[in-house]
Design a protein around this motif. Structure first.
Motif, PDB file in Angstrom:
ATOM      1  N   PRO A  97       0.836  -1.287  -0.131  1.00 51.70           N
ATOM      2  CA  PRO A  97      -0.055  -0.070   0.058  1.00 51.70           C
ATOM      3  C   PRO A  97       0.868   1.113   0.157  1.00 51.70           C
ATOM      4  CG  PRO A  97      -0.225  -0.975   2.049  1.00 51.70           C
ATOM      5  CD  PRO A  97       0.774  -1.957   1.232  1.00 51.70           C
ATOM      6  N   ASP A  98       0.287   2.127  -0.577  1.00 50.88           N
ATOM      7  CA  ASP A  98       1.226   3.689  -0.967  1.00 50.88           C
ATOM      8  C   ASP A  98       2.529   3.574  -1.317  1.00 50.88           C
ATOM      9  OD1 ASP A  98      -1.243   4.520   0.455  1.00 50.88           O
ATOM     10  OD2 ASP A  98      -0.399   4.904   2.302  1.00 50.88           O
ATOM     11  N   ARG A  99       2.450   2.424  -2.275  1.00 49.63           N
ATOM     12  CA  ARG A  99       3.879   2.207  -2.738  1.00 49.63           C
ATOM     13  C   ARG A  99       3.749   2.064  -4.317  1.00 49.63           C
ATOM     14  NH1 ARG A  99       9.519   0.460  -1.978  1.00 49.63           N
ATOM     15  NH2 ARG A  99       9.908  -1.326  -3.245  1.00 49.63           N
ATOM     16  N   TRP A 100       4.412   2.680  -5.372  1.00 49.39           N
ATOM     17  CA  TRP A 100       4.260   2.455  -6.789  1.00 49.39           C
ATOM     18  C   TRP A 100       5.574   2.461  -7.158  1.00 49.39           C
ATOM     19  CZ3 TRP A 100       1.986   5.915  -3.412  1.00 49.39           C
ATOM     20  CH2 TRP A 100       0.700   5.793  -3.418  1.00 49.39           C
ATOM     21  N   GLN A 101       5.698   1.894  -8.564  1.00 46.92           N
ATOM     22  CA  GLN A 101       6.966   2.080  -9.457  1.00 46.92           C
ATOM     23  C   GLN A 101       6.712   3.124 -10.309  1.00 46.92           C
ATOM     24  OE1 GLN A 101       7.902  -1.610 -11.404  1.00 46.92           O
ATOM     25  NE2 GLN A 101       9.712  -0.498 -12.637  1.00 46.92           N
ATOM     26  N   LEU A 102       7.839   3.823 -10.546  1.00 50.27           N
ATOM     27  CA  LEU A 102       7.848   4.924 -11.607  1.00 50.27           C
ATOM     28  C   LEU A 102       7.879   4.222 -12.791  1.00 50.27           C
ATOM     29  CD1 LEU A 102       7.771   8.265 -11.547  1.00 50.27           C
ATOM     30  CD2 LEU A 102      10.345   7.833 -12.029  1.00 50.27           C
ATOM     31  N   ARG A 103       6.930   4.986 -13.593  1.00 49.12           N
ATOM     32  CA  ARG A 103       6.999   4.495 -15.250  1.00 49.12           C
ATOM     33  C   ARG A 103       7.704   5.538 -15.810  1.00 49.12           C
ATOM     34  NH1 ARG A 103       2.521   4.802 -18.161  1.00 49.12           N
ATOM     35  NH2 ARG A 103       2.825   2.732 -19.185  1.00 49.12           N
ATOM     36  N   ILE A 148       8.214   4.943  -5.596  1.00 46.94           N
ATOM     37  CA  ILE A 148       7.620   5.929  -4.939  1.00 46.94           C
ATOM     38  C   ILE A 148       6.623   5.635  -3.877  1.00 46.94           C
ATOM     39  CG2 ILE A 148       6.106   7.969  -5.683  1.00 46.94           C
ATOM     40  CD1 ILE A 148       8.658   8.043  -7.313  1.00 46.94           C
ATOM     41  N   GLU A 149       6.873   6.292  -2.736  1.00 48.12           N
ATOM     42  CA  GLU A 149       6.244   5.963  -1.732  1.00 48.12           C
ATOM     43  C   GLU A 149       5.586   7.200  -0.951  1.00 48.12           C
ATOM     44  OE1 GLU A 149       7.934   2.520   0.873  1.00 48.12           O
ATOM     45  OE2 GLU A 149       9.439   3.522  -0.049  1.00 48.12           O
ATOM     46  N   ALA A 150       4.233   6.950  -0.413  1.00 51.30           N
ATOM     47  CA  ALA A 150       3.706   8.107   0.291  1.00 51.30           C
ATOM     48  C   ALA A 150       3.857   7.935   1.906  1.00 51.30           C
ATOM     49  CB  ALA A 150       2.293   8.122  -0.057  1.00 51.30           C
TER      50      ALA A 150
END
Length: 288
Positions: A193-199, A257-259
């Motif tokens: 949660p609240d974590r994504w990979q940058l495209r 990317i994390e919030a």
């Protein structure tokens, strides 16, 4: 003004991405820069063409500082700018798109100007952005400048031709991050949660207006914007960005990317690569 400034002076390849139309010195280390914002833009105008995005203000302020560094402080065109800090606070009600393109004026003050010999080595500058004499935004920017040989040593032989970006993962739904096109989505689902990979799409005509050997700061800021849109409360939109850039973001390694908290209002966004922090950005939101 009837034309843009030379695009090389703002590090753009496309005339359509060159936002500035002129400049003049108004005092010691003080300058006035004029710009024009198109009514439609591939990224920084809302999908319904009703409002300019605050990141258009960021790009305008970035171009203004680059222009002044080249024209008024003598930075050669082959030198590289290294962004260290960027803070902007916009007034959303002054960002409406009118029947004619907006023509903002920027008042720049350069401070903490540093030289290496006779060459500018770095500076901090503030910008007051006005539109029809009404305040639109304030900004505070710090950067350094390095020559070609130093830059090549810093980059360890990395060039746009020698580095290949990581494969492009499938992105989030465009509507979730307030984008109209899937190609403008810069976040992909990750392992928590609240974590994504940058495209990182090096074919994107705005983020990669010209070939680069690293991920541009504007792409990182767009990631922070999309996180704030994704987590923000209904009726709120990003208006403030305070970013610190810690190191180059490389094209050939995944960026995460994390919030850090901030659901509904402000959010702290952190970008990491390997064991290192690439950038941090506080995104402040306000009622639309």
């Amino acid at each position: 003004m009837t034309t843009t400034v030379p695009r090389q002076l703002v590090h753009r390849a496309a005339l359509s991405e060159t936002l500035l139309t002129g400049w003049r010195r108004t005092g010691e280390d003080r300058f006035s820069v004029s710009a024009q914002w198109p009514r439609a833009h591939g990224l920084h105008v809302s999908p319904d063409w009703s409002a300019y995005d605050p990141l258009l203000v960021v790009e305008t302020v970035r171009q203004a500082g680059t222009l002044i560094a080249h024209t008024e402080y003598g930075v050669p065109l082959d030198h590289q700018f290294v962004m260290q800090e960027f803070q902007v606070d916009a007034v959303t009600e002054r960002l409406a798109v009118d029947p004619l393109p907006a023509e903002p004026e920027l008042e720049l003050l350069f401070a903490e100007v540093q030289y290496r010999g006779r060459r500018l080595a770095g500076a901090r500058y503030t910008a007051q952005v006005r539109r029809e004499d009404e305040p639109v935004a304030t900004a505070d920017v710090a950067f350094t400048v390095v020559g070609g040989p130093v830059y090549r040593r810093l980059r360890g032989g990395r060039t746009p031709e020698s580095v290949t970006a990581t494969p492009l993962p499938a992105g989030l739904a465009p509507a979730d991050v307030d984008r109209a096109l899937p190609t403008d989505v810069v976040l992909a689902p990750a392992d928590g949660p609240d974590r994504w990979q940058l495209r990182v799409d090096t074919a994107h005509p705005v983020f990669f207006d010209h070939p680069l050997d690293h991920v541009p700061g504007m792409l990182l800021l767009e990631a922070a914007r999309q996180v704030a849109r994704l987590l923000g409360a209904d009726g709120r939109s990003p208006v403030l960005y305070h970013a610190l850039f810690h190191r180059y973001a490389e094209l050939d390694e995944p960026i995460w990317i994390e919030a850090k908290g901030g659901h509904g209002t402000d959010v702290q966004v952190v970008g990491t690569q390997g064991e290192s922090t690439v950038f941090t950005c506080l995104v402040g939101t306000a009622a639309r």
